[in-house]
Design an enzyme around this catalytic site. Structure first.
Site, PDB file in Angstrom:
ATOM      1  CG  ASP A   1      16.142  -0.704  34.686  1.00  0.00           C
ATOM      2  OD1 ASP A   1      14.902  -0.727  34.569  1.00  0.00           O
ATOM      3  OD2 ASP A   1      16.744  -0.957  35.745  1.00  0.00           O
TER       4      ASP A   1
ATOM      5  CG  HIS B   1      -0.558  -0.716   8.124  1.00  0.00           C
ATOM      6  ND1 HIS B   1       0.397   0.146   7.605  1.00  0.00           N
ATOM      7  CD2 HIS B   1      -0.538  -1.804   7.305  1.00  0.00           C
ATOM      8  CE1 HIS B   1       0.943  -0.401   6.540  1.00  0.00           C
ATOM      9  NE2 HIS B   1       0.405  -1.584   6.328  1.00  0.00           N
TER      10      HIS B   1
ATOM     11  CG  ASP C   1      -2.145  -9.469   7.905  1.00  0.00           C
ATOM     12  OD1 ASP C   1      -1.344 -10.392   8.127  1.00  0.00           O
ATOM     13  OD2 ASP C   1      -1.973  -8.591   7.029  1.00  0.00           O
TER      14      ASP C   1
ATOM     15  CG  ASP D   1       2.191 -11.569   5.942  1.00  0.00           C
ATOM     16  OD1 ASP D   1       1.147 -11.350   6.590  1.00  0.00           O
ATOM     17  OD2 ASP D   1       2.693 -10.751   5.145  1.00  0.00           O
TER      18      ASP D   1
ATOM     19  CG  HIS E   1      -2.852  -3.793  -0.307  1.00  0.00           C
ATOM     20  ND1 HIS E   1      -2.639  -5.069  -0.758  1.00  0.00           N
ATOM     21  CD2 HIS E   1      -4.008  -3.833   0.413  1.00  0.00           C
ATOM     22  CE1 HIS E   1      -3.615  -5.851  -0.316  1.00  0.00           C
ATOM     23  NE2 HIS E   1      -4.465  -5.128   0.379  1.00  0.00           N
TER      24      HIS E   1
ATOM     25  CG  HIS F   1       5.177  -8.736   1.189  1.00  0.00           C
ATOM     26  ND1 HIS F   1       5.688  -9.627   2.104  1.00  0.00           N
ATOM     27  CD2 HIS F   1       3.902  -8.491   1.603  1.00  0.00           C
ATOM     28  CE1 HIS F   1       4.771  -9.891   3.033  1.00  0.00           C
ATOM     29  NE2 HIS F   1       3.668  -9.223   2.742  1.00  0.00           N
TER      30      HIS F   1
ATOM     31  CG  HIS G   1       6.888  -6.229   4.037  1.00  0.00           C
ATOM     32  ND1 HIS G   1       6.308  -5.028   3.738  1.00  0.00           N
ATOM     33  CD2 HIS G   1       5.858  -7.040   4.411  1.00  0.00           C
ATOM     34  CE1 HIS G   1       4.987  -5.100   3.935  1.00  0.00           C
ATOM     35  NE2 HIS G   1       4.700  -6.319   4.337  1.00  0.00           N
TER      36      HIS G   1
ATOM     37  CD  GLU H   1      -0.170  -9.151   1.426  1.00  0.00           C
ATOM     38  OE1 GLU H   1      -0.923  -8.590   2.240  1.00  0.00           O
ATOM     39  OE2 GLU H   1       1.055  -9.293   1.590  1.00  0.00           O
TER      40      GLU H   1
ATOM     41  CE1 TYR I   1      -8.461  -4.691   2.959  1.00  0.00           C
ATOM     42  CE2 TYR I   1      -7.661  -3.905   0.820  1.00  0.00           C
ATOM     43  CZ  TYR I   1      -7.552  -4.764   1.912  1.00  0.00           C
ATOM     44  OH  TYR I   1      -6.533  -5.690   1.952  1.00  0.00           O
TER      45      TYR I   1
ATOM     46  NE  ARG J   1      -4.289  -8.086   4.230  1.00  0.00           N
ATOM     47  CZ  ARG J   1      -4.677  -7.084   4.981  1.00  0.00           C
ATOM     48  NH1 ARG J   1      -5.371  -6.090   4.448  1.00  0.00           N
ATOM     49  NH2 ARG J   1      -4.375  -7.027   6.266  1.00  0.00           N
TER      50      ARG J   1
ATOM     51  CD  GLU K   1      -0.538 -11.662   3.830  1.00  0.00           C
ATOM     52  OE1 GLU K   1      -1.161 -11.184   4.794  1.00  0.00           O
ATOM     53  OE2 GLU K   1       0.590 -11.258   3.467  1.00  0.00           O
TER      54      GLU K   1
HETATM   55  N1  GLY Z   1       1.181  -8.363   7.498  1.00  0.00           N
HETATM   56  C1  GLY Z   1       1.865  -7.491   6.662  1.00  0.00           C
HETATM   57  C2  GLY Z   1       1.507  -7.683   5.253  1.00  0.00           C
HETATM   58  O1  GLY Z   1       0.552  -8.364   4.960  1.00  0.00           O
HETATM   59  O2  GLY Z   1       2.186  -7.228   4.383  1.00  0.00           O
HETATM   60 MN    MN Z   2       1.780  -9.634   3.641  1.00  0.00          MN
HETATM   61 MN    MN Z   3      -0.221  -9.909   6.200  1.00  0.00          MN
END
Ligand code: GLY
Ligand code: MN
Ligand code: MN
Length: 435
Positions: free
Chosen positions: A35, A238, A255, A266, A345, A349, A356, A379, A383, A400, A402
């Site tokens: 619950d 991820h 991140d 983000d 990637h 976004h 997103h 971003e 890698y 990365r 961003e």
């Molecule tokens: N943290 C998710 C992205 O960078 O898209």
């Molecule tokens: Mn992002």
């Molecule tokens: Mn991110």
């Protein structure tokens, strides 16, 4: 939050609809175990139009000569409020949030069938929640059954999210203010993480620093599961385990961003665990930074959505050749997609209520032109997994960087400048300076 903003958005949607009725439910509560529930988060479309964050609620908009906005929500319940806390109830919700009328959620199914009668169009987003789809179809069928008595049910169903996506793409002043605060808190959290980082500490300890800063500053919490990835884990896009120890000589990729007043930040920063970039780490880092600078320079009104990505790709591909990760020419690497081994990637976004965020990236098959008020991430990354055909010094380096950008009439504004980014600024902060 100023409630008139939400009323203005409802009025705009009603105008876009022209005719018919829109049904926009909020998100369901989700059981975590027995619950206890997952922390509740309202549906972003519903919240965008209502400002109302209680579960078990639905917004109904009736377009036409006398447009109306109706809320269905939980009733007051003295006993449940002892357990779960305050609930507005329809009368207080109508007053506080400025709806034309409000009703108990328990009356929705019955009223919906009546409301649907004589409406030419139902604006509803099918396929996102099976329970709501079932309720809506049942109400439609009741309205159709009523049609035998002379009333007509909607002949057409349109996806209400299509119109809302367009609205959500351009942020208003209230949204930009929330995003600025989310960005500022998240930058402070990244600075705190850099200061706390040292060989021997664990990824989860650094994650705890981020979460502490988010909550300390009044944010709801993280906008998504923070990635705190030391060494080779940075090459797992991820990675959210966040349980390894941090080693001397490795990089740490973080991140993480908070959610503040329902808006997300983000941010990704990558820095050396011991506070000093090695020459190889620095080479890759400076490459990604140059790619990001090229991408940011391509964020401006009228430029297509894809321009920052294309700009970043060109810089990254050249750098991969220089670092002997790839052979041949930039055009060759771009054409063959060989760069994807190290950059798999896209470069950004939309960002807003959702990390997103809502909004199409293409219009009629072409990349959407950027316009003032749009908010997006920039971003790029690189890698490099250990492999025999890769220079040894570059193994397990994942970088990365961003940032969050607001498109302005003259170009863009970076909302996340306060998180150190240059090699010098990062090393100064980690050496105990106050960059
Ligand atoms: N943290 C998710 C992205 O960078 O898209
Ligand atoms: Mn992002
Ligand atoms: Mn991110």
């Amino acid at each position: 939050m100023d409630m008139s903003t939400f009323a203005d958005r409802r009025a705009r949607l009603l105008e876009t609809m022209g005719r018919g009725i829109a049904v926009i439910p909020t998100a369901p509560e989700r059981l975590r175990s027995r619950d206890s529930h997952h922390p509740y988060r309202h549906d972003s479309y519903f919240y965008y139009l209502s400002g109302f964050s209680e579960p078990e609620a639905c917004l109904v908009l009736v377009a036409g000569a006398a447009p109306r906005a109706l809320l269905f929500c939980r009733e007051k319940d003295a006993e449940r409020e002892v357990w779960d806390g305050f609930r507005h109830g329809p009368a207080a919700a109508r007053e506080a949030f400025g709806f034309d009328d409000a009703f108990p959620i328990g009356s929705l199914d019955e009223r919906l069938a009546e409301l649907l009668a004589e409406q030419p169009v139902l604006h509803y987003s099918l396929g996102h929640d099976a329970d709501w789809d079932g309720r809506i179809v049942a109400a439609l069928n009741r309205a159709r059954a009523g049609a035998r008595g002379g009333a007509r049910a909607p002949a057409e169903i349109r996806d209400v999210r299509a119109a809302l996506d367009e609205m959500r793409l351009i942020k208003d002043a209230q949204e930009i203010a929330a995003m600025r605060r989310a960005a500022a808190i998240s930058c402070a959290a990244h600075r705190r993480a850099m200061r706390a980082c040292a060989p021997g500490r664990f990824e989860y300890e650094i994650e705890a620093e981020l979460l502490h800063e988010f909550r300390r500053a009044g944010a709801e919490g993280p906008a998504y599961a923070p990635i705190v990835a030391g060494g080779a884990s940075a090459c797992i896009l991820h990675y959210v385990d966040n349980r390894r120890p941090l080693r001397d000589g490795e990089l740490l990729l973080i991140d993480a961003g908070c959610e503040l007043d329902s808006y997300a930040a983000d941010i990704t920063r990558t820095f050396p665990v011991n506070g000093k970039f090695s020459p190889a780490q620095r080479d890759v880092y400076e490459l990604v930074l140059a790619a990001q600078q090229a991408a940011i320079a391509a964020v401006a009104p009228g430029r297509p959505w894809d321009a920052p990505h294309e700009a970043a790709l060109r810089v990254l591909a050249q750098g991969m050749l220089d670092l002997k990760l790839l052979a041949g020419s930039v055009d060759g690497a771009l054409e063959s997609g060989a760069y994807r081994r190290f950059y798999m990637h896209r470069t950004g976004h939309w960002l807003g209520l959702d990390v997103h965020d809502a909004g199409e990236y293409k219009v009629d098959g072409a990349w959407r032109p950027l316009a003032p008020g749009m908010t997006l991430t920039v971003e790029p990354g690189c890698y490099i997994r250990a492999a025999d055909d890769v220079p040894r010094a570059l193994w397990d380096i994942g970088v990365r960087i961003e940032d969050n950008a607001l498109v302005t009439p003259g170009g863009c504004e970076i909302l996340t400048e306060a998180a150190p980014k240059s090699v010098a600024a990062i090393e100064a902060l980690m050496a105990g300076g106050d960059a």
